[in-house]
Design a protein around this motif. Structure first.
Motif, PDB file in Angstrom:
ATOM      1  N   GLY A  88       1.648   9.507  -2.062  1.00 24.71           N
ATOM      2  CA  GLY A  88       1.679  10.013  -3.815  1.00 24.71           C
ATOM      3  C   GLY A  88       1.019   8.700  -4.403  1.00 24.71           C
ATOM      4  N   ARG A  89       1.573   8.772  -5.708  1.00 19.34           N
ATOM      5  CA  ARG A  89       0.952   7.616  -6.737  1.00 19.34           C
ATOM      6  C   ARG A  89       1.948   6.185  -6.448  1.00 19.34           C
ATOM      7  NH1 ARG A  89       2.408  11.731 -10.323  1.00 19.34           N
ATOM      8  NH2 ARG A  89       0.235  12.843 -10.830  1.00 19.34           N
ATOM      9  N   ASP A  90       1.234   5.233  -6.666  1.00 16.14           N
ATOM     10  CA  ASP A  90       1.584   3.707  -6.751  1.00 16.14           C
ATOM     11  C   ASP A  90       1.662   3.351  -8.295  1.00 16.14           C
ATOM     12  OD1 ASP A  90       2.053   1.232  -6.568  1.00 16.14           O
ATOM     13  OD2 ASP A  90       0.637   0.608  -5.363  1.00 16.14           O
ATOM     14  N   LEU A  91       2.961   3.236  -8.793  1.00 19.93           N
ATOM     15  CA  LEU A  91       3.177   2.804 -10.080  1.00 19.93           C
ATOM     16  C   LEU A  91       3.439   1.244 -10.022  1.00 19.93           C
ATOM     17  CD1 LEU A  91       5.516   5.947 -11.037  1.00 19.93           C
ATOM     18  CD2 LEU A  91       2.987   5.579 -11.363  1.00 19.93           C
ATOM     19  N   ASP A  92       2.687   0.438  -9.587  1.00 19.27           N
ATOM     20  CA  ASP A  92       3.047  -0.840  -9.427  1.00 19.27           C
ATOM     21  C   ASP A  92       2.630  -1.718 -10.411  1.00 19.27           C
ATOM     22  OD1 ASP A  92       3.522  -3.237  -8.027  1.00 19.27           O
ATOM     23  OD2 ASP A  92       2.305  -2.734  -6.297  1.00 19.27           O
ATOM     24  N   GLU A  93       2.711  -2.819 -10.875  1.00 23.90           N
ATOM     25  CA  GLU A  93       2.672  -3.648 -11.883  1.00 23.90           C
ATOM     26  C   GLU A  93       1.037  -3.559 -12.261  1.00 23.90           C
ATOM     27  OE1 GLU A  93       4.224  -4.387  -9.270  1.00 23.90           O
ATOM     28  OE2 GLU A  93       6.398  -5.326 -10.148  1.00 23.90           O
TER      29      GLU A  93
END
Length: 144
Positions: A77-82
């Motif tokens: 799924g998504r990577d909601l990283d900095e």
């Protein structure tokens, strides 16, 4: 999220090694059983939450699932990283009684996933009083 040839290959590898797919959960409250590396405070109420992000400091296989027999799981799924948001983040976790089995699994996954992922990180250690593996990578060919 659209599947690429590489994501289909990743799915086949993980299923071959006994992993079951779980749904993507992009954000979870810090008080819950799941945990991701990135912690944020959400307003209103200043509640702490975890955001799905790359790295091997996470728990996607909570103790209640172990009691029901699930020992290996993965999620794409998504990577909601900095650095922003992008699709194609693979997270996987496995728990076994024997550390040797976790080390063997780590070695074979590194080999079997080569060419289909970038930024592969694998960590082994202990969680839930058992040997554990954590895997994080970005699947090649998944649109950002």
């Amino acid at each position: 999220m659209p599947r690429s040839a590489e994501s289909t290959a990743v799915e086949r590898v993980l299923r071959r090694h006994g992993f079951e797919e779980i749904g993507e959960v992009p954000a979870v409250p810090a008080a819950g059983a799941l945990r991701y590396r990135r912690a944020v405070t959400l307003e209103p109420g200043a509640e702490p939450w975890y955001l799905r992000s790359s790295g091997t400091d996470f728990t996607i296989l909570p103790r209640p699932w172990l009691r029901r027999g699930l020992r290996r799981c993965w999620s794409l799924g998504r990577d909601l990283d900095e650095g922003g948001e992008r699709d194609g983040l693979l997270l996987a976790q496995a728990v076994e009684a024997e550390p040797a089995e976790i080390r063997r699994l780590a070695a074979v996954l590194r080999q079997d996933l080569a060419g289909a992922v970038t930024g592969l990180r694998v960590r082994t250690g202990r969680e839930h009083d058992q040997a554990c593996l954590w895997l994080s990578a970005h699947v090649i060919g998944v649109p950002a």
